[in-house]
Scaffold this active site. Structure first.
Site, PDB file in Angstrom:
ATOM      1  N   LYS A   1       0.277  -1.188   0.165  1.00 43.09           N
ATOM      2  CA  LYS A   1      -0.232   0.092  -0.161  1.00 43.09           C
ATOM      3  C   LYS A   1       1.048   1.139  -0.006  1.00 43.09           C
ATOM      4  O   LYS A   1       1.863   1.567   0.677  1.00 43.09           O
ATOM      5  CB  LYS A   1      -0.854  -0.202   1.515  1.00 43.09           C
ATOM      6  CG  LYS A   1      -2.086   1.755   1.324  1.00 43.09           C
ATOM      7  CD  LYS A   1      -3.110   1.103   2.600  1.00 43.09           C
ATOM      8  CE  LYS A   1      -3.722   1.961   3.326  1.00 43.09           C
ATOM      9  NZ  LYS A   1      -4.429   1.395   4.164  1.00 43.09           N
TER      10      LYS A   1
ATOM     11  N   SER B   1      -9.059   0.976   2.828  1.00 45.29           N
ATOM     12  CA  SER B   1      -7.951   2.167   2.378  1.00 45.29           C
ATOM     13  C   SER B   1      -7.216   1.309   1.019  1.00 45.29           C
ATOM     14  O   SER B   1      -7.027   2.081   0.615  1.00 45.29           O
ATOM     15  CB  SER B   1      -7.336   3.139   3.199  1.00 45.29           C
ATOM     16  OG  SER B   1      -7.025   2.353   4.438  1.00 45.29           O
TER      17      SER B   1
ATOM     18  N   SER C   1      -9.705  -0.974   7.336  1.00 42.95           N
ATOM     19  CA  SER C   1      -8.986  -0.807   6.054  1.00 42.95           C
ATOM     20  C   SER C   1      -8.942  -2.042   5.174  1.00 42.95           C
ATOM     21  O   SER C   1      -8.565  -1.740   3.922  1.00 42.95           O
ATOM     22  CB  SER C   1      -8.415   0.117   5.435  1.00 42.95           C
ATOM     23  OG  SER C   1      -9.368   1.681   5.703  1.00 42.95           O
TER      24      SER C   1
END
Lengths: 645, 645
Positions: B182, B266, B290
């Site tokens: 990420k 996310s 997330s």
């Protein structure tokens, strides 16, 4: 005006009373000077006096009630002579009031006691009675108890003895072991005042909660399951934020080894009681040194575990919810074995299933064994220690310096390595923790981000520290008002976040420094632990304020040498080393001051006053390394001839 | 006025564009409505437009630069058809652009890959090349990458192959395993924008730090030491505080299995990329769902470990220093084995020596074995699960309901026990976490105590979220402005403390409820884990806002079914169960609304739109029970026939 009960008076004890401090402070009736710290406290002298009558009456009533719980046969025939005549009330002094058998029992450490109680040689009842008796004497000598529940304890002990008879085995590994508790633990049948007059007759300041005298803290439940006997709760400074123990209910708790000096704080009652062997082991708490300082000042072993190792659930506290630096709970005792025994016991109850903040880390025998195996190899050089003799801000007094030297020499004699500890700036650590050390003082800094109540945006009734004083109108002790007396705005979320980031970055920097020492130790590993002072003096002088004036006044206790451990969340144990010897520990004539505060520390050292006081150091290990720290502390304690102190 | 760069515009994407949302959002050039949320943002429309040119140019330049790193031979011959023509781009669709060998490699899970690479059958280079190719295709299909560093990855892989040749053994347990990250991880050679235009060319928004493109996060260092190959960083919503993935640099990341829907957030880029098998395993973060939301929306395994289990040290973040509920890092992959492999690997590096927030808890094989041993005994009834089908606020849509039923039936078929989970109020949990769920909305509540910058007492430049937008003047996506768009005063220290206390009390209440289930399970133990939904829908609809209006508008993602796990700090893994089948998962005609929000969730369900989408549930275990949660999830996944998804 009706605002009195919202804003307490911040008062200070007159500086000029130090010569008579001993007697004045022994009761809550001590003289006070109504010089109000800030004009923002709006009320009249008249209102003061009315309120003071209220809190004084309540405090005296509570004090009398507790003292009346001492059986008449355990009362001292006459008051203890003043410190000038009887400086030390430990050892032979207190023994004169005990039987041979009581002395035998109470001078056995916790490991020895459970050996006898779980083996059936000693009954829980006789052990409990002996410690209750000695604790009663200790309290009469140094004023160290908040709550007495000897009757309930003896009744519990009898139940345990019955259990043993019925089942032929102990209830648990702590079967019949008396354990004392700092007055933050809730125990059924008694109150928790934490030294606040306003908490008398309440549950943490609230009435009608249904929890009063019924609710028990998680650890109390676990100690009972393990077979421990709870028998008293020990004194604390109100707010818990001081290295001395003073409050308006019991007054002042003195150091039993040298009654010129403070017993330390905030777990001061524990330190004083265990030093007098009125308890073999007890639990205190530590947010800035509050286990280690009283353990050290009283020549005891104590450990500040990392946060999340032992359960704090269901205990009273100051500033609950402040989570930048958490207060932790940990034991103080007369041997390292005592500390291991109770920690291992608590962890065997899987406290992580009952306290959301406890990490699932059981007692790890293998970590202790790893240290012992290394040492067994013999030939020396298996272990490595860092030595830190002071920091940028302060030079320890001569007895503390000598104690550090003694430990270094002991380590070297054992054949292990000692390297100079040159860590990231400890001044920065204090700045992050916002310790009100004068040389680091910043406008608007807060001790541990303390949530202050006096902002106009805040509901004053909901903020713990000032609200607790406001409940009764009692004044703050001067040791406390230096921290809490001043009106300041609250920290904001951004400010707290920035502090949390700074803390984490400092922890990272420090851990990488620690890692880097692997190239210096010769063991292939970084240092195993740090040897460091935990206060600049062997114990605090209650009259230390006279060595400075006004803004430049020396704080009662300088947490600068203890609080870095809390910021880093390291495991740290005290190691009792020696006692002050006025013939040896002379004033350092070649002393060069580091700063104004350091000079005052220097000036406050007086070999005559300090003679005989305990001197200890701390052994600091990495986070969650409790097993290793205790193993190392035991090795050093044994080498110093202090297996049981 | 010159204040523009201090206060960003809070804007929202026009609600009426949802019919064309797909195409509009694919580029940063989408149309925006300059209705300013608050008159307190002081600047003119003119200043807006100048600044907007700036950020648009910068964003486009960055986007073009990254896309240009895709080798020409890996470019799609023509754009992917719209979702109406090609809903699903996984499986056979993406396979058409790959060789047989590339398909073989990329459709092997992480455990299979390291078996081949550490055994010497596959080279790190060919594995890396295959995944780089597939990741390049994935990005062109759903817009899931922020940073591409295929060249550096292939060079690293060649070094690993040379190492293997020279030493006859792998570098570490992850030898040659591609791992995606990420865009919060710092990796040398590339930037970390975290979706902020203002972070382009900086280190977390700052220029000239010396860390730009050089500094690496702690976990990146550890992954390299284990032999992993890092090759790309994946897309996130700016601020990280959304269950969809949208920002002004890459636009919107779509769900590859059903391009009508969001990929989640996310860690949305991770979910989309791994779903397309452009990576076998990657790392995301989770503060409110997330990791689990994108794992679930993409039919993958993912785990939210308890905070302090894996190292977050040295990563970029939103609201750093907020420590009431900590964001945690954890893996997403195509098998439970993949998650175990990387967690076990990281823990073998002793991250607690390099990250001050990591607890010293190594991987505990014995906890996994304990579960397997129980199950091996056979005969059923060895395990017990709680089933939670929704909460007081929301009823999951029909496909999620069916998935829960499938799991319950699977558990029962295996002979284990399922009991109804009747925990303390989840509405209360959301209130403590201050989730802006409309039915729980309170004045002045904050999402995770977010430190807001707009108080007059605060230095706006120092507060992360708005300051990041202010750097470029870029607008907030509507999914974000619903959380951050409104000007509010900051929380005070007292308020944060009260929240921390409420959180701990709720955790305590919940853990005692969990303990109490031991009387219901028949196993002698409390339930082993909870089976629960993690969102009310299989995936979010980007046009979901049209199902409500104004203040009553449905939030893009309702974190109500995921965030209680973060508040409780429990370990929770996703379990992919099924896909939406419009013939089976019909609209519930007998539906009775719990409240207005719940009704909107109901109204937004359309079998035609959702057909084919992944449906998953979460398996929730106690704090630090990662080994057990993964073992249970693997048992259930195997029983569902999803050993590798």
């Amino acid at each position: 005006m009706g605002t009195f009960r919202t804003y307490p008076a911040a008062i200070k004890i007159k500086d000029d009373i130090n010569s008579e401090l001993h007697h004045l402070l022994l009761s809550p009736k001590y003289q006070i000077d109504f010089s109000i710290v800030s004009p923002l406290y709006h009320y009249s002298i008249l209102q003061h006096e009315i309120a003071i009558m209220d809190w004084k009456t309540a405090a005296q009533k509570k004090c009398d009630f507790v003292n009346a719980l001492i059986p008449s046969e355990w009362r001292l025939p006459s008051p203890v002579p003043p410190a000038s005549e009887q400086r030390d009330v430990t050892g032979v002094y207190i023994q004169q009031f005990l039987s041979e058998r009581e002395i035998e029992i109470t001078e056995t450490d916790a490991v020895g006691i459970v050996k006898h109680t779980t083996g059936g040689e000693w009954t829980a009842t006789e052990v409990t009675q002996a410690f209750c008796h000695r604790a009663a004497l200790a309290h009469q000598m140094v004023n160290c108890l908040h709550e007495i529940f000897f009757e309930a304890a003896i009744a519990e002990a009898q139940k345990l003895d019955n259990y043993y008879k019925a089942h032929g085995k102990p209830l648990g590994p702590l079967h019949g072991l008396p354990v004392s508790l700092k007055d933050q633990f809730h125990v059924k049948g008694v109150e928790t005042t934490m030294g606040y007059v306003g908490w008398i007759g309440t549950f943490e300041g609230q009435k009608g909660t249904g929890k009063e005298k019924v609710f028990e803290s998680e650890m109390v439940r676990e100690l009972r399951e393990l077979g421990a006997i709870l028998f008293c709760k020990t004194s604390v400074p109100h707010t818990l934020m001081a290295g001395e123990t003073v409050n308006n209910i019991i007054g002042y708790t003195w150091n039993p080894k040298n009654r010129n000096l403070a017993c330390g704080g905030s777990s001061g009652g524990e330190g004083a009681l265990i030093s007098l062997k009125g308890s073999p082991v007890g639990f205190g708490t530590d947010i800035g040194g509050s286990i280690r300082i009283p353990a050290a000042f009283n020549g005891l072993y104590g450990i500040r575990p990392s946060s999340g190792r032992l359960p704090y659930e269901g205990m009273a506290n100051s500033m609950d919810g402040q989570n930048t630096i958490l207060s932790v709970v940990g034991p103080i005792g007369t041997s390292v074995g005592a500390l291991k025994l109770v920690i291992k016991g608590i962890l065997s109850r899987e406290p992580w299933l009952h306290d959301p903040l406890v990490a699932e880390i059981p007692w790890r025998d293998e970590q202790e064994q790893a240290v012992l195996e290394l040492v067994k190899q013999g030939g020396g050089g298996q272990l490595a220690f860092g030595i830190m003799r002071g920091d940028e801000n302060v030079t320890p007094q001569p007895p503390v310096k000598r104690a550090l030297d003694v430990v270094v020499k002991t380590v070297e004699k054992l054949g292990h390595k000692v390297i100079e500890w040159k860590p990231p700036s400890h001044a920065k650590a204090l700045e992050i923790a916002a310790i009100p050390n004068l040389d680091l003082r910043r406008r608007n800094r807060r001790f541990y981000n303390a949530p202050f109540p006096l902002s106009k945006h805040t509901n004053t009734n909901k903020t713990p520290v000032h609200a607790a004083f406001a409940l009764s109108g009692e004044p703050m002790a001067s040791q406390i008002s230096s921290v809490y007396g001043e009106r300041k705005e609250e920290y904001t979320a951004s400010r707290i976040a920035a502090t949390n980031v700074a803390k984490r970055q400092f922890q990272k920097e420090y851990m990488e420094y620690w890692n880097s020492t692997s190239s210096l130790t010769g063991t292939g590993r970084p240092v195993d632990a740090i040897i460091a002072p935990l206060a600049p003096f062997p114990a605090a002088r209650p009259d230390i304020a006279k060595f400075g004036k006004g803004e430049n006044k020396l704080k009662r206790i300088m947490p600068g040498l203890s609080v870095w451990v809390n910021l880093l969340d390291y495991a740290a144990a005290t190691l009792p080393v020696t006692t002050v010897d006025k013939a040896v520990d002379k004033v350092d004539e070649g002393y060069v001051p580091l700063n104004g505060q350091d000079e005052k520390v220097h000036l406050s050292y007086d070999p005559e006053v300090y003679d005989g006081a305990h001197v200890a150091v701390q052994i600091v290990g990495r986070r969650f390394q409790e097993e290793k720290v205790l193993a190392l502390t035991e090795i050093l304690g044994d080498a110093l001839g202090k297996h049981v102190v």
